[in-house]
Design a protein around this motif. Sequence first.
Motif, PDB file in Angstrom:
ATOM      1  N   HIS A  98       2.845   6.001   5.269  1.00  0.00           N
ATOM      2  CA  HIS A  98       2.600   6.293   6.156  1.00  0.00           C
ATOM      3  C   HIS A  98       3.595   7.134   7.231  1.00  0.00           C
ATOM      4  O   HIS A  98       2.582   7.666   8.268  1.00  0.00           O
ATOM      5  N   HIS A  99       4.364   7.799   6.231  1.00  0.00           N
ATOM      6  CA  HIS A  99       4.948   9.333   7.003  1.00  0.00           C
ATOM      7  C   HIS A  99       4.914  10.194   6.443  1.00  0.00           C
ATOM      8  O   HIS A  99       4.356  10.811   7.517  1.00  0.00           O
ATOM      9  N   LYS A 132       7.623  10.023  16.228  1.00  0.00           N
ATOM     10  CA  LYS A 132       6.573  10.132  16.310  1.00  0.00           C
ATOM     11  C   LYS A 132       6.015  12.375  16.423  1.00  0.00           C
ATOM     12  O   LYS A 132       6.524  12.971  15.706  1.00  0.00           O
ATOM     13  N   LYS A 133       6.702  12.646  17.658  1.00  0.00           N
ATOM     14  CA  LYS A 133       6.230  14.092  17.917  1.00  0.00           C
ATOM     15  C   LYS A 133       7.348  15.241  17.956  1.00  0.00           C
ATOM     16  O   LYS A 133       7.248  16.311  17.425  1.00  0.00           O
ATOM     17  N   GLN A 188       5.940  16.274  14.000  1.00  0.00           N
ATOM     18  CA  GLN A 188       5.657  16.861  14.096  1.00  0.00           C
ATOM     19  C   GLN A 188       5.408  17.776  14.515  1.00  0.00           C
ATOM     20  O   GLN A 188       5.266  18.957  14.471  1.00  0.00           O
ATOM     21  N   GLU A 211       1.462  10.470   6.535  1.00  0.00           N
ATOM     22  CA  GLU A 211       0.039  10.422   7.470  1.00  0.00           C
ATOM     23  C   GLU A 211       0.565  10.923   9.097  1.00  0.00           C
ATOM     24  O   GLU A 211      -0.249  11.446   9.395  1.00  0.00           O
ATOM     25  N   THR A 212       1.842  10.083   9.183  1.00  0.00           N
ATOM     26  CA  THR A 212       2.079  11.014  10.999  1.00  0.00           C
ATOM     27  C   THR A 212       2.254  12.548  10.438  1.00  0.00           C
ATOM     28  O   THR A 212       1.806  13.528  11.690  1.00  0.00           O
ATOM     29  N   ASP A 264      -1.431  13.823  10.432  1.00  0.00           N
ATOM     30  CA  ASP A 264      -2.663  13.525  11.550  1.00  0.00           C
ATOM     31  C   ASP A 264      -2.379  14.937  12.628  1.00  0.00           C
ATOM     32  O   ASP A 264      -3.419  14.952  13.177  1.00  0.00           O
TER      33      ASP A 264
END
Length: 306
Positions: A156-157, A126-127, A130, A159-160, A163
């Motif tokens: 969901h990708h 996730k990091k 981002q 949304e990552t 976020d």
Amino acid sequence: MADVYTNPEKHVVLHNNVKLPVLGLGTSHNGGYSHEAVVYALKNCGYRHIDTAKRYGCETYIAQAIKASGVPREEIFLATKCWPADYGAATTREAFNGSCQRLGTDYLDMYLLHWPDVPSGVKDKKKLLQDTWRTLEVLLDEERARVIGVSNFLEHHLETIMDECSVVPQVNQCEFHPYNNPKKLRAYCAERNIQFEGYCPLGNGQILNEPQIQEIADVHNKSPAQVLIRWNLQRRVVCIPKSTKEHRVKENAEVFNFVLTDENMARLDNMAQNLTIMDPSSIQAKIDNPLPDGYKLNIINVPAEP
């Protein structure tokens, strides 16, 4: 300025007010790359949007074709993608610069993250996504990229990314044809003002002989390919069909002189969802066990450098 940027039917306006031509020329390392077809598309058929990727291995050849076409660089909407092995703050910028160098430009009209997958050895996936997206935001701030987005991302990708993002992805490019029509994903993107873009609009040629598509084509005296592309455009999905044959490139562009009926559209909207050309489950192995970019590429008619 080219007609695609002045005719409202021929472009969409993204949430940062950039105009994106709705019809583009796709390229890939599958099926070959034809220099003559790309030059012909730009010079004779009015294409002003070219989609490619570092992974395809043809960025250098596209630069040659743009130069040979005589079309000014500023009229061309040039899009490429960052392969997941290049994700990361420093490596993504390096990959971006490499694509610019190969494409013979100092800026890109659109830069996309090619897949939501990352190398399996990464501990915090996730990091990494981002951090990579933040690099794209910086490239946008620096006006090195005019549009930033993603490819093959599900809800969901996305949304990552969202976020932590400052800029919502402006485009999401995914497989799209009547037999792979992700309605929920398209609605999700529309609600967030993310432009949906479709690749494989002709189902890799596998759906051109389908009776329902042929029936609609016969009514309009058009080819099945033209019907499929027109369906994309009437759904305001950016469409990037690929061909290495000049007559097909021309045919694919002749889609602005007819309109599918509501009944035609409904039939195409409600086909069985039973064909996936690009299998997402195959991508992780390609990231973890890399082959050279363009490893499948068959070059057709590219002139030797002087």
